[in-house]
Design a protein around this motif. Structure first.
Motif, PDB file in Angstrom:
ATOM      1  N   GLY A   1      -5.040   3.377  -7.572  1.00  8.10           N
ATOM      2  CA  GLY A   1      -5.428   1.998  -7.828  1.00  8.10           C
ATOM      3  C   GLY A   1      -5.773   1.731  -9.272  1.00  8.10           C
ATOM      4  N   GLU A   2      -5.345   2.620 -10.173  1.00  7.05           N
ATOM      5  CA  GLU A   2      -5.617   2.451 -11.594  1.00  7.05           C
ATOM      6  C   GLU A   2      -4.476   1.651 -12.247  1.00  7.05           C
ATOM      7  OE1 GLU A   2      -7.748   6.857 -11.836  1.00  7.05           O
ATOM      8  OE2 GLU A   2      -5.975   6.408 -13.043  1.00  7.05           O
ATOM      9  N   PRO A   3      -4.769   0.902 -13.280  1.00  2.51           N
ATOM     10  CA  PRO A   3      -3.704   0.119 -13.924  1.00  2.51           C
ATOM     11  C   PRO A   3      -2.765   1.015 -14.728  1.00  2.51           C
ATOM     12  CG  PRO A   3      -5.745  -0.098 -15.152  1.00  2.51           C
ATOM     13  CD  PRO A   3      -6.092   0.668 -13.913  1.00  2.51           C
ATOM     14  N   VAL A   4      -1.574   0.528 -14.959  1.00  3.65           N
ATOM     15  CA  VAL A   4      -0.613   1.198 -15.834  1.00  3.65           C
ATOM     16  C   VAL A   4      -0.240   0.212 -16.931  1.00  3.65           C
ATOM     17  CG1 VAL A   4       0.283   2.738 -14.060  1.00  3.65           C
ATOM     18  CG2 VAL A   4       1.318   0.476 -14.361  1.00  3.65           C
ATOM     19  N   ARG A   5       0.386   0.718 -17.969  1.00  6.47           N
ATOM     20  CA  ARG A   5       0.822  -0.147 -19.060  1.00  6.47           C
ATOM     21  C   ARG A   5       2.315   0.043 -19.309  1.00  6.47           C
ATOM     22  NH1 ARG A   5      -2.827  -3.150 -21.741  1.00  6.47           N
ATOM     23  NH2 ARG A   5      -5.021  -2.535 -21.647  1.00  6.47           N
ATOM     24  N   THR A   6       2.964  -1.050 -19.654  1.00  4.88           N
ATOM     25  CA  THR A   6       4.369  -1.011 -20.016  1.00  4.88           C
ATOM     26  C   THR A   6       4.518  -0.461 -21.432  1.00  4.88           C
ATOM     27  OG1 THR A   6       4.292  -3.241 -20.919  1.00  4.88           O
ATOM     28  CG2 THR A   6       4.835  -3.017 -18.569  1.00  4.88           C
ATOM     29  N   PHE A   7       5.758  -0.280 -21.856  1.00  3.31           N
ATOM     30  CA  PHE A   7       6.052   0.234 -23.190  1.00  3.31           C
ATOM     31  C   PHE A   7       5.445  -0.662 -24.259  1.00  3.31           C
ATOM     32  CE2 PHE A   7       9.279   1.103 -26.643  1.00  3.31           C
ATOM     33  CZ  PHE A   7       8.936   2.431 -26.819  1.00  3.31           C
ATOM     34  N   GLY A   8       5.464  -1.962 -24.028  1.00 11.06           N
ATOM     35  CA  GLY A   8       4.912  -2.904 -24.999  1.00 11.06           C
ATOM     36  C   GLY A   8       3.430  -3.153 -24.845  1.00 11.06           C
ATOM     37  N   GLY A   9       2.790  -2.494 -23.893  1.00 10.24           N
ATOM     38  CA  GLY A   9       1.337  -2.579 -23.773  1.00 10.24           C
ATOM     39  C   GLY A   9       0.804  -3.519 -22.722  1.00 10.24           C
ATOM     40  N   ARG A  10       1.654  -4.108 -21.865  1.00 11.49           N
ATOM     41  CA  ARG A  10       1.148  -5.003 -20.837  1.00 11.49           C
ATOM     42  C   ARG A  10       0.354  -4.217 -19.791  1.00 11.49           C
ATOM     43  NH1 ARG A  10       2.249  -9.990 -19.214  1.00 11.49           N
ATOM     44  NH2 ARG A  10       4.146 -10.093 -20.483  1.00 11.49           N
ATOM     45  N   LEU A  11      -0.821  -4.724 -19.449  1.00 10.79           N
ATOM     46  CA  LEU A  11      -1.611  -4.136 -18.370  1.00 10.79           C
ATOM     47  C   LEU A  11      -1.056  -4.620 -17.032  1.00 10.79           C
ATOM     48  CD1 LEU A  11      -4.362  -2.479 -17.930  1.00 10.79           C
ATOM     49  CD2 LEU A  11      -5.316  -4.706 -17.345  1.00 10.79           C
ATOM     50  N   VAL A  12      -0.719  -3.688 -16.159  1.00 10.53           N
ATOM     51  CA  VAL A  12      -0.217  -4.012 -14.829  1.00 10.53           C
ATOM     52  C   VAL A  12      -1.199  -3.440 -13.814  1.00 10.53           C
ATOM     53  CG1 VAL A  12       1.689  -3.809 -13.203  1.00 10.53           C
ATOM     54  CG2 VAL A  12       2.155  -3.893 -15.670  1.00 10.53           C
ATOM     55  N   ARG A  13      -1.826  -4.323 -13.062  1.00  6.11           N
ATOM     56  CA  ARG A  13      -2.837  -3.889 -12.103  1.00  6.11           C
ATOM     57  C   ARG A  13      -2.196  -3.370 -10.821  1.00  6.11           C
ATOM     58  NH1 ARG A  13      -7.722  -5.189 -13.811  1.00  6.11           N
ATOM     59  NH2 ARG A  13      -7.980  -6.816 -15.387  1.00  6.11           N
ATOM     60  N   THR A  14      -2.822  -2.357 -10.249  1.00  7.13           N
ATOM     61  CA  THR A  14      -2.343  -1.803  -8.979  1.00  7.13           C
ATOM     62  C   THR A  14      -3.428  -1.805  -7.904  1.00  7.13           C
ATOM     63  OG1 THR A  14      -2.970   0.485  -9.495  1.00  7.13           O
ATOM     64  CG2 THR A  14      -0.823  -0.252 -10.278  1.00  7.13           C
TER      65      THR A  14
ATOM     66  N   ARG B   1       3.984  -1.739 -32.095  1.00  2.61           N
ATOM     67  CA  ARG B   1       4.810  -2.114 -30.951  1.00  2.61           C
ATOM     68  C   ARG B   1       4.115  -3.166 -30.101  1.00  2.61           C
ATOM     69  NH1 ARG B   1       5.502   2.569 -28.561  1.00  2.61           N
ATOM     70  NH2 ARG B   1       7.407   3.011 -29.715  1.00  2.61           N
ATOM     71  N   VAL B   2       2.822  -2.998 -29.879  1.00  5.02           N
ATOM     72  CA  VAL B   2       2.070  -3.965 -29.079  1.00  5.02           C
ATOM     73  C   VAL B   2       2.042  -5.320 -29.781  1.00  5.02           C
ATOM     74  CG1 VAL B   2      -0.172  -4.463 -28.033  1.00  5.02           C
ATOM     75  CG2 VAL B   2       0.688  -2.119 -28.056  1.00  5.02           C
ATOM     76  N   LEU B   3       1.882  -5.301 -31.088  1.00  4.89           N
ATOM     77  CA  LEU B   3       1.868  -6.548 -31.853  1.00  4.89           C
ATOM     78  C   LEU B   3       3.232  -7.240 -31.766  1.00  4.89           C
ATOM     79  CD1 LEU B   3      -0.023  -8.209 -33.647  1.00  4.89           C
ATOM     80  CD2 LEU B   3       0.898  -6.972 -35.618  1.00  4.89           C
ATOM     81  N   ALA B   4       4.300  -6.455 -31.868  1.00  4.47           N
ATOM     82  CA  ALA B   4       5.638  -7.032 -31.766  1.00  4.47           C
ATOM     83  C   ALA B   4       5.870  -7.630 -30.377  1.00  4.47           C
ATOM     84  CB  ALA B   4       6.692  -5.958 -32.057  1.00  4.47           C
ATOM     85  N   THR B   5       5.320  -6.990 -29.354  1.00  3.96           N
ATOM     86  CA  THR B   5       5.446  -7.529 -27.995  1.00  3.96           C
ATOM     87  C   THR B   5       4.753  -8.872 -27.886  1.00  3.96           C
ATOM     88  OG1 THR B   5       5.519  -5.292 -27.071  1.00  3.96           O
ATOM     89  CG2 THR B   5       5.008  -7.080 -25.555  1.00  3.96           C
ATOM     90  N   ALA B   6       3.583  -8.992 -28.507  1.00  2.75           N
ATOM     91  CA  ALA B   6       2.866 -10.276 -28.480  1.00  2.75           C
ATOM     92  C   ALA B   6       3.706 -11.380 -29.115  1.00  2.75           C
ATOM     93  CB  ALA B   6       1.529 -10.140 -29.211  1.00  2.75           C
ATOM     94  N   HIS B   7       4.380 -11.062 -30.208  1.00  7.93           N
ATOM     95  CA  HIS B   7       5.229 -12.059 -30.858  1.00  7.93           C
ATOM     96  C   HIS B   7       6.412 -12.437 -29.976  1.00  7.93           C
ATOM     97  CE1 HIS B   7       3.662 -10.605 -35.043  1.00  7.93           C
ATOM     98  NE2 HIS B   7       2.837 -11.461 -34.467  1.00  7.93           N
ATOM     99  N   ALA B   8       7.046 -11.435 -29.347  1.00  6.18           N
ATOM    100  CA  ALA B   8       8.212 -11.715 -28.498  1.00  6.18           C
ATOM    101  C   ALA B   8       7.818 -12.508 -27.263  1.00  6.18           C
ATOM    102  CB  ALA B   8       8.889 -10.409 -28.091  1.00  6.18           C
TER     103      ALA B   8
END
Length: 557
Positions: A433-446, A167-174
């Motif tokens: 203040g910890e990061p979260v990740r989306t379904f496709g693996g994006r790191l989102v900083r808080t 899934r993470v690889l597919a997100t990179a392609h999209a």
């Protein structure tokens, strides 16, 4: 990277460049047509960024399969900064903050160690700064060296993404495809009916001013209906919130701010309020989307152009400049297809709650997505009216626990515990203040905010971070689905002579010849089914689109 090594392409100064094919020797070119001719259909090409090969795309290159080093870096590390020096440093274990900077021409540059002219990688492992800026890329040979460096980074990125799953690889392609789409959107522009645009701007802002005096006179004309609604007011600067609040107080209206939603609650109190709301709409067009906007952003070919980005640096939504993402509804009649063409408009329906069902894997909530209106079965399960169920679901995703949906929220936690727990885990991480990740693996900083706060300030900051994280895991995941859909549509409508002309959060506009309209609409809907299946890895959740064929954007309901 996969069964075969990817290609790579770099465009340098004045159109020189290099293409590294997946197999065989590099193609060294001194002009853009030669670069375009060297690209092999079906090959995945590594780019440092889609923007870096924009001249190649403008010259006719069709890049349907790419690996965008910058976009993948943003996925992995979060944030916006993703220049070649950062991506290179990240995969080589270097401190990006210590990367060399481009020469500024001052005395200290003369004291710096001179770098051999053809050396790309410095002795300390960093890329030379003038390669990062592009100034060094004056020969095809240098472009080939820079393309090989990009391929090395991409290979390391690919290995890391592969280890995290398909899934993470597919997100990179999209995301890489979306970055190319952004370049095409900026180059192609949004079709504008200039005559209609001018008429709409004139209606809101007055006739086009040619002198400062005429511009000031137009302001007075716009202000007049508001001041007339409260006789005896005298001079009030309607652009000064403090003076507007004082004016409203004289009409017996005490408001904490002059925001639109605050004023709307007092529409029936005094005629000055509806006059002020109407003034706000006209003033926004006059100052942000007025005559200067038309001159600066609508070209002689009647196309509205602005810079696009595939990622906002936060949860990963697409962004655009020149007003493309904030065009007032009053100006939408000016967005019109060319003669002999139409717009296929498609809008994802109830996308964020459907995404919540997908990413949380809540089977009960996923069952509700089988309906065209998912709020109806949710309401039935909670035993509340549909409007209450809708407010509750939206409040759950945005972290609101008070108001009329409070009791329904308790019902959501009871009936859909898996989905609600997914949101709560994200909120708890955000509060810390910890990061979260989306379904496709994006790191989102808080970890945003400032230091030096007292206890109350720290509590408020933690609450803000928590709400942001709670929504980011849904909003960011929805953005990934949207971009996967847009990337699929981009390729699918090409044989119909169609192209995407606008991506607005959850909405697509496709410009297509009129005789291909029905076929294009069917392709857009089919692309959603295909993209959603790939994105989710199955059909557990149903996604829907409201698709229509219109001449003007304003005709879409």
């Amino acid at each position: 990277m996969g069964a075969a090594e990817p290609g790579a392409v770099v465009v340098g100064v004045d159109g020189v460049g290099a293409v590294l094919p997946s197999q065989g020797p590099a193609v060294l070119a001194r002009d853009l047509p030669s670069l375009v001719a060297a690209l092999s259909p079906g090959t995945r090409y590594v780019t440092w960024s889609a923007a870096s090969v924009a001249p190649l795309i403008a010259a006719g290159a069709v890049l349907d399969r790419t690996w965008d080093v910058a976009e993948v870096h943003r996925l992995v590390h979060g944030g916006w900064a993703a220049g070649p020096e950062r991506a290179w440093s990240a995969v080589h274990g270097l401190d990006a903050s210590a990367a060399p900077t481009a020469p500024s021409g001052d005395l200290f540059d003369l004291l710096a160690d001179e770098v051999p002219r053809e050396q790309l990688v410095l002795d300390d492992g960093y890329l030379r700064a003038d390669a990062v800026t592009g100034a060094w890329l004056t020969t095809p040979q240098r472009c080939a060296a820079f393309a090989e460096a990009a391929r090395q980074v991409a290979t390391a990125q690919h290995e890391g993404m592969t280890a995290r799953g398909p899934r993470v690889l597919a997100t990179a392609h999209a995301e890489s495809a979306a970055a190319v789409l952004c370049v095409e959107l900026e180059q192609g522009g949004l079709p504008i009916d200039r005559a209609t645009a001018r008429a709409l701007v004139a209606d809101a802002a007055g006739a086009e001013p040619h002198t400062l005096e005429e511009e000031l006179a137009a302001r007075v004309t716009r202000d007049a209906p508001v001041l007339a609604a409260l006789p005896g007011t005298g001079h009030v600067d309607l652009r000064n919130p403090a003076q507007v609040k004082a004016m409203l107080a004289r009409a017996g209206i005490d408001v904490p701010s002059t925001r639109k939603w605050v004023l709307e609650a007092h529409v029936a109190t005094h005629p000055v309020v509806p006059a002020l709301l109407e003034w706000r709409k006209r003033e926004r067009i006059a100052t942000t989307y007025g005559w200067r906007w038309l001159r600066e952003h609508v070209g002689s070919d009647d196309r509205l152009r602005g810079a696009w980005a595939a990622c906002d640096g936060a949860a990963g939504r697409m962004t655009a400049q020149a007003g493309l993402h904030n065009l007032p509804a009053e100006l939408r009649p000016a967005v019109a297809a060319d003669d002999g063409h139409v717009l296929v408009r498609a809008d994802l329906g109830q996308v964020e709650p459907r995404v919540l069902a997908a990413v949380s894997r809540d089977e009960a909530f996923a069952a509700a997505t089988r309906e065209d209106d998912l709020y109806a079965p949710v309401a039935a399960r909670l035993g509340v009216d549909r409007p209450v169920a809708k407010i509750a679901v939206l409040a759950a995703m945005y972290g609101q626990r008070s108001g009329p949906a409070a009791e329904a929220l308790k019902g959501l936690e009871r009936e859909y515990p898996v989905a609600m727990a997914h949101l709560q885990r994200a909120q708890d991480r955000g509060r810390r203040g910890e990061p979260v990740r989306t379904f496709g693996g994006r790191l989102v900083r808080t970890d945003f905010g400032v230091g030096g706060l007292d206890d109350e300030g720290r509590d408020g900051l933690a609450a803000s971070r928590g709400r942001f994280a709670r929504n980011a895991v849904i909003q960011g995941s929805a953005a990934e689905l949207f971009k996967a859909w847009a990337a699929t549509v981009r390729v699918a409508v090409r044989p119909l002579e169609g192209r995407i002309v606008l991506c607005l959060h959850d909405e697509l506009l496709v410009h297509v010849p009129q005789e291909r309209a029905d076929e294009a609409a069917a392709v857009v809907d089919r692309a959603l089914t295909d993209a959603a299946r790939r994105w989710l890895g199955g059909e557990q959740v149903r996604f829907v689109s409201d698709t229509s064929i219109v001449r003007r954007w304003s005709e879409a309901k």
